[in-house]
Structure formats: structure tokens, C-alpha cells
Write an enzyme that holds these catalytic residues in place. Structure first.
Site, PDB file in Angstrom:
ATOM      1  N   GLU A 232       0.883  -1.176   0.000  1.00 34.49           N
ATOM      2  CA  GLU A 232       0.000   0.000   0.000  1.00 34.49           C
ATOM      3  C   GLU A 232       0.910   1.212   0.000  1.00 34.49           C
ATOM      4  O   GLU A 232       1.460   1.586   1.040  1.00 34.49           O
ATOM      5  CB  GLU A 232      -0.893   0.006   1.253  1.00 34.49           C
ATOM      6  CG  GLU A 232      -1.854  -1.159   1.360  1.00 34.49           C
ATOM      7  CD  GLU A 232      -2.990  -1.084   0.356  1.00 34.49           C
ATOM      8  OE1 GLU A 232      -3.104  -0.072  -0.358  1.00 34.49           O
ATOM      9  OE2 GLU A 232      -3.758  -2.054   0.282  1.00 34.49           O
ATOM     10  N   CYS A 266      -2.404   8.946   2.477  1.00 32.37           N
ATOM     11  CA  CYS A 266      -2.132   8.419   1.131  1.00 32.37           C
ATOM     12  C   CYS A 266      -3.299   8.719   0.206  1.00 32.37           C
ATOM     13  O   CYS A 266      -3.109   8.985  -0.977  1.00 32.37           O
ATOM     14  CB  CYS A 266      -1.863   6.925   1.194  1.00 32.37           C
ATOM     15  SG  CYS A 266      -3.129   6.029   2.089  1.00 32.37           S
TER      16      CYS A 266
HETATM   17  P1  NAP Z   1       8.325   5.121   4.628  1.00 31.64           P
HETATM   18  O1  NAP Z   1       9.516   5.948   4.866  1.00 31.64           O
HETATM   19  O2  NAP Z   1       8.307   4.226   3.464  1.00 31.64           O
HETATM   20  O3  NAP Z   1       8.112   4.281   5.979  1.00 31.64           O
HETATM   21  C1  NAP Z   1       7.056   3.366   6.119  1.00 31.64           C
HETATM   22  C2  NAP Z   1       7.561   2.165   6.899  1.00 31.64           C
HETATM   23  O4  NAP Z   1       8.528   1.464   6.132  1.00 31.64           O
HETATM   24  C3  NAP Z   1       8.265   2.522   8.207  1.00 31.64           C
HETATM   25  O5  NAP Z   1       7.998   1.513   9.157  1.00 31.64           O
HETATM   26  C4  NAP Z   1       9.719   2.522   7.797  1.00 31.64           C
HETATM   27  O6  NAP Z   1      10.576   2.310   8.893  1.00 31.64           O
HETATM   28  C5  NAP Z   1       9.751   1.369   6.853  1.00 31.64           C
HETATM   29  N1  NAP Z   1      10.790   1.421   5.840  1.00 31.64           N
HETATM   30  C6  NAP Z   1      11.347   2.514   5.232  1.00 31.64           C
HETATM   31  N2  NAP Z   1      12.232   2.128   4.308  1.00 31.64           N
HETATM   32  C7  NAP Z   1      12.254   0.785   4.311  1.00 31.64           C
HETATM   33  C8  NAP Z   1      12.981  -0.208   3.589  1.00 31.64           C
HETATM   34  N3  NAP Z   1      13.859   0.123   2.646  1.00 31.64           N
HETATM   35  N4  NAP Z   1      12.748  -1.506   3.855  1.00 31.64           N
HETATM   36  C9  NAP Z   1      11.845  -1.860   4.795  1.00 31.64           C
HETATM   37  N5  NAP Z   1      11.142  -0.976   5.520  1.00 31.64           N
HETATM   38  C10 NAP Z   1      11.338   0.316   5.280  1.00 31.64           C
HETATM   39  O7  NAP Z   1       7.013   5.952   4.503  1.00 31.64           O
HETATM   40  P2  NAP Z   1       6.649   7.320   5.211  1.00 31.64           P
HETATM   41  O8  NAP Z   1       7.252   8.402   4.416  1.00 31.64           O
HETATM   42  O9  NAP Z   1       6.938   7.257   6.655  1.00 31.64           O
HETATM   43  O10 NAP Z   1       5.050   7.276   5.025  1.00 31.64           O
HETATM   44  C11 NAP Z   1       4.392   8.011   4.103  1.00 31.64           C
HETATM   45  C12 NAP Z   1       4.160   7.242   2.823  1.00 31.64           C
HETATM   46  O11 NAP Z   1       3.281   6.157   3.085  1.00 31.64           O
HETATM   47  C13 NAP Z   1       3.461   8.093   1.793  1.00 31.64           C
HETATM   48  O12 NAP Z   1       3.987   7.842   0.522  1.00 31.64           O
HETATM   49  C14 NAP Z   1       2.021   7.612   1.872  1.00 31.64           C
HETATM   50  O13 NAP Z   1       1.270   7.879   0.722  1.00 31.64           O
HETATM   51  C15 NAP Z   1       2.218   6.165   2.141  1.00 31.64           C
HETATM   52  N6  NAP Z   1       1.009   5.557   2.711  1.00 31.64           N
HETATM   53  C16 NAP Z   1       0.278   4.708   1.937  1.00 31.64           C
HETATM   54  C17 NAP Z   1      -0.897   4.159   2.438  1.00 31.64           C
HETATM   55  C18 NAP Z   1      -1.735   3.233   1.613  1.00 31.64           C
HETATM   56  O14 NAP Z   1      -2.573   2.533   2.192  1.00 31.64           O
HETATM   57  N7  NAP Z   1      -1.576   3.167   0.310  1.00 31.64           N
HETATM   58  C19 NAP Z   1      -1.297   4.487   3.722  1.00 31.64           C
HETATM   59  C20 NAP Z   1      -0.536   5.357   4.463  1.00 31.64           C
HETATM   60  C21 NAP Z   1       0.626   5.888   3.951  1.00 31.64           C
HETATM   61  P3  NAP Z   1      11.374   3.552   9.594  1.00 31.64           P
HETATM   62  O15 NAP Z   1      10.343   4.455  10.160  1.00 31.64           O
HETATM   63  O16 NAP Z   1      12.206   2.881  10.628  1.00 31.64           O
HETATM   64  O17 NAP Z   1      12.179   4.204   8.502  1.00 31.64           O
END
Ligand code: NAP
Length: 458
Positions: A232, A266
Site C-alpha cells: 500500500e 495516502c
Molecule cells: P516510509 O519511509 O516508506 O516508511 C514506512 C515504513 O517502512 C516505516 O515503518 C519505515 O521504517 C519502513 N521502511 C522505510 N524504508 C524501508 C525499507 N527500505 N525496507 C523496509 N522498511 C522500510 O514511509 P513514510 O514516508 O513514513 O510514510 C508516508 C508514505 O506512506 C506516503 O507515501 C504515503 O502515501 C504512504 N502511505 C500509503 C498508504 C496506503 O494505504 N496506500 C497508507 C498510508 C501511507 P522507519 O520508520 O524505521 O524508517
């Protein structure tokens, strides 16, 4: 990123947490495996009883939980409370419907396959790893955990590093509700240690909600291990407004659709695509309503928009807007970070965004809206689909043919007509294109992590 609660309203570190050691992670995986052996043979009615107990605990703890959400990621307090109640509702939905969604499906005429009886059953698969974001610290996790546990799977949560207290609440929730100990636990680990867990042979499948780069990296590892994943990811949802729309309502909803949860959703509407006949009136009303939002302390019940959850998130948003303005975008509201403590960004409306600007294709994860003028409905569709994302969409019209035309042609996981996109336990949720793969919620969500087992009897 350090595992810490840092209050985005003040920028102060409230509490830091040690990551779990390798031994502790191993202990938790073993516990999840043992819990699976026990949970898989329980009946739906038993799981439903525990699931309802978990929902009751959430509601009992609503004030504590809402305070945690607001403290850790800055959501205005009324929204944090609503998130707790929505999460409880989601758990009860699966308690009520899991048995029906996972009922065996017998073949009506088994003789056609030479059997006396044949059909399919949904069996659990084991431990599912869930990597989750901070933006809805409870709801994102529980909309995965509810169906996973009702299906008889167990879950391991790697939550975002900036919401450790929410993660630790979730660590004990299902134990407290009566599930076999270890059915759902948190791993306090940084992103760099996700790979080791994902490759563990006891972990059978995985889901990640978060950014596109994280999703790509995660899915490539899961792919190399031949493990099923649900992703997602991000979105840049279009909000298309046509001449027959009720503009007063459309602009009021547009403001909420863009700015709720401080613009960090999102499925927030991010690109407002407006037919030329009503463009001037729409932008005037929209910009005025955005400018009237109350920005401030998220613990204040009257606040509409609080701070951005992280300093890097706020800085990124400021850079995206500066880039657009430098290249000629017009600022209709906001356009800068206010001069105050905390990671605020003033709710902003930009017009005249062109393909050279970052905001044309990048997701704006904060209260920044872009407005585009469309010459016709075909032009509106071209702009709406002209993105690498495909999460959801919203279209505003009073014309029934136009509604159906957009429902058919929008490349997105959902189309909401004359309303803003929202997630509902009853409806599938997920994206196409770079917004992800697979679905959460509804029957589709619980079936994602099941073994659809074919049974044939002579
Ligand atoms: P993010 O940096 O990708 O982090 C999300 C999760 O993934 C965190 O637990 C993060 O851990 C972990 N993570 C980051 N890089 C990783 C990697 N290379 N391998 C494994 N895990 C990893 O996302 P964000 O910026 O915090 O969140 C916002 C994004 O989420 C936006 O793009 C939003 O649109 C999207 N989102 C999508 C949905 C949906 O249902 N489609 C819902 C909500 C949010 P750490 O915190 O330890 O880095």
C-alpha cells in the site's frame, strides 16, 4: 532513524527506545510461530470473541491512545479519537464476517472434474510481517491485524520509528484480549533490519504500507524469497470537478480531503482538476476556505491543521513548494512555513503547476494542494490519469453519464463520486500502478493472506 517519540508540535524528544536485540527478535519470531500452531486450530467463534475483546480494550483506552497518536505524529486530537473508534469498528467487522468471507466454496457440479466432492477452502499460512507507517499509527496496523488474526495467521509488526509508543501499545493488545501469546507482537527494529526478518523461513508473507521506494525494496526481497506481498504505497489522487457540481459543497469537501490529518494521508486528494467553466469560482472559494483553516496545537480541540510529523517531511514539502514557485507557479494560499516552533507548514494552494515542477508528479505529503485547469472532460481525465500513482480518485458532477464515464476511465483503485475518498472496513482498499499491489479490507483483504486450497475427493 532513531526509535523515538519526538513531539512535532515542539520538536522536542520525549522518549527514546533501544532497538530489540537479535536474540529478542528471534524470541518473538519463535513465539509467533508457536502462537500460529495454536491459533490455526481455533474456531472462528473463539477468535471473534478475542477480537471483540481487543476492540473493547481500544475503546476503553481511547483517551490514552488518542493522546499518544497526537503526541507522536501531531494529528489533531479529535481525529486521533476518531481513529481509535474506527480501528475498534474494523476489528469488530472482521469478528462478525471472517467466517462468512472464508467459508468453503464447494463446486456445484463436482462430477465435471470426476469427483464426488470438490471445491476450495481458505487456510491460514503462518506468520505475516507487517511494515507500517506513522500517519495512522493505529488504523493502518489494525486493518491488517484484524483480518490476519481472524484468518488464523499471526503477525509481526515493524512500525515506523517515530511512533514507538503506539507500537508498544499494539505489542500487548492481542495478548491482553486473550489470543495465544505471541499472535501479534511488535519488533522494535530500524528499517535496515527488516530484510533479515523478511528472509526468515518462518515468515510466510508480508505487507508494507509506506513510500514507493520502501515498497520497491521490500517487494524485491520478498520476490527473491518467493513470498506473497501486499503493498500500500503513495498516491497523488485527483479530485475532478465538472461544471454541474455543487461548488460550495465540492470546495468544502476539497479542503477536508486535502488537509485532514495535516495533509498526510495516502488517499488525500492532492491534485484538483477543475473544468475551465467553473475554474475561477472553484479556486476563489477553495483558496478562501483553505486560508481560513485554524493551524496550531494539535491538542487544542479547535485546531484544524497541526504540524507535519517529522522535520524532514516538513522540509521536503517546503522544497517542493519553493521549486514550483521558482519555476512560475502561482500561490493562491499559504506558500511558506510559519515562523514558529514545531514542524508546521501553512495550508497552501498552488495554481499553474507544470511538468517541469517536482509537484507535478511527486506526492505532496502535507497540506499543499495543486489546482489544474481542464478544457474538457477528456482533458480532465488526461490530467487525472497523468501520474505514476493510482490509489484513489474523486469526481464531482451531477450528470449521471459523466459519472459512469469517469468511473470507467479513471486508472485508480477507487472512484468516489461526489464525495471524498475514505477507507471503510466494508470496501476493498488498494491501488494500481505505483500505488501498490493487492487489497486490504472487506473480503478481499482477509483472503490476501490465505492459502486458497483446492480439495478434490474421489
Ligand atoms: P516510509 O519511509 O516508506 O516508511 C514506512 C515504513 O517502512 C516505516 O515503518 C519505515 O521504517 C519502513 N521502511 C522505510 N524504508 C524501508 C525499507 N527500505 N525496507 C523496509 N522498511 C522500510 O514511509 P513514510 O514516508 O513514513 O510514510 C508516508 C508514505 O506512506 C506516503 O507515501 C504515503 O502515501 C504512504 N502511505 C500509503 C498508504 C496506503 O494505504 N496506500 C497508507 C498510508 C501511507 P522507519 O520508520 O524505521 O524508517
Amino acid at each position: 532513524m532513531a526509535i523515538a517519540t519526538i513531539n512535532p508540535y515542539t520538536g522536542k524528544t520525549e522518549q527514546t527506545f533501544e532497538a530489540h536485540s537479535e536474540e529478542e527478535v528471534e524470541r518473538r519470531i519463535t513465539q509467533a510461530q508457536n502462537a500460529y500452531e495454536s491459533l490455526r486450530s481455533t474456531r472462528f467463534a473463539q477468535r471473534a470473541e478475542w477480537m471483540r475483546a481487543a476492540a473493547d480494550l481500544l475503546e476503553r483506552d481511547v483517551e490514552e491512545l488518542a493522546r499518544l497518536i497526537t503526541l507522536e505524529m501531531g494529528r489533531p486530537i479529535a481525529g486521533s479519537r476518531a481513529e481509535v473508534f474506527k480501528s475498534a469498528k474494523g476489528l469488530r467487522f472482521y469478528a462478525d464476517h471472517a467466517a462468512e468471507f472464508l467459508a468453503p466454496e464447494p463446486l456445484a457440479d463436482p462430477a465435471t472434474v470426476g469427483a464426488s466432492a470438490a471445491g476450495t477452502r481458505y487456510a491460514p499460512i503462518g506468520i505475516v510481517l507487517a511494515v507500517m507507517p506513522w500517519n495512522y499509527p493505529l488504523w493502518q496496523v489494525l486493518r491488517f491485524a484484524g483480518p490476519a488474526l481472524m484468518a488464523g495467521n499471526t503477525g509481526l509488526l515493524k512500525h515506523a520509528s517515530n511512533v514507538p509508543q503506539s507500537a508498544l501499545y499494539l505489542d500487548t493488545l492481542f495478548d491482553r484480549a486473550g489470543f495465544p501469546i505471541g499472535s501479534f507482537h511488535t519488533l522494535l527494529i530500524p528499517a535496515a533490519r527488516v530484510e533479515g526478518v523478511l528472509r526468515d523461513p518462518r515468515v510466510k508473507a508480508a505487507t508494507l504500507t509506506g513510500s514507493e521506494p520502501a515498497g520497491r525494496s521490500f517487494a524485491s526481497i520478498a520476490g527473491s524469497e518467493v513470498k506473497h506481498v501486499v503493498l500500500e504505497l503513495g498516491g497523488s489522487d485527483p479530485f475532478v470537478v465538472l461544471p454541474s457540481a455543487d461548488l460550495d459543497r465540492a470546495t468544502t469537501v476539497a479542503v477536508t480531503a486535502r488537509n485532514q490529518n495535516n495533509g498526510q494521508s495516502c488517499i488525500a486528494a492532492k491534485r484538483f482538476i477543475v473544468h475551465t467553466d467553473i475554474y475561477d469560482e472553484f479556486t476563489r472559494l477553495f483558496a478562501a476556505k483553505v486560508a481560513a483553516l485554524q493551524v496550531g496545537d494539535p491538542f487544542d480541540e479547535t485546531t484544524d491543521v497541526g504540524p507535519i510529523a517529522t522535520k524532514s517531511g516538513r522540509d521536503e514539502l517546503a522544497e517542493q513548494v519553493a521549486d514550483a514557485v521558482e519555476k512560475g507557479a502561482e500561490v493562491l494560499a499559504g506558500g511558506s512555513a510559519p515562523d514558529r516552533d514545531g514542524w508546521f507548514y501553512t495550508p497552501t494552494v498552488l495554481a499553474g503547476v507544470t511538468p517541469e515542477m517536482r509537484l507535478y508528479l511527486e506526492e505532496a505529503f502535507g497540506p499543499v494542494a495543486t489546482v489544474y485547469r481542464a478544457e474538457s472532460r477528456e482533458d480532465a481525465l488526461r490530467l487525472a490519469n497523468g501520474t505514476t500513482f493510482g490509489l484513489s480518485s474523486s469526481v464531482w458532477t451531477a450528470d449521471a453519464d459523466e459519472e459512469e464515464w469517469f468511473v470507467d476511465h479513471l486508472d485508480a483503485g477507487a472512484v468516489f463520486v461526489n464525495g471524498m475518498t475514505a477507507s471503510h472496513p466494508e470496501l476493498p482498499f488498494g491501488g494500481v500502478k505505483d500505488s501498490g499491489v493487492g487489497r486490504e479490507l472487506a473480503a478481499a483483504g482477509i483472503r490476501e493472506f490465505c492459502n486458497l486450497k483446492t480439495v478434490w475427493k474421489a
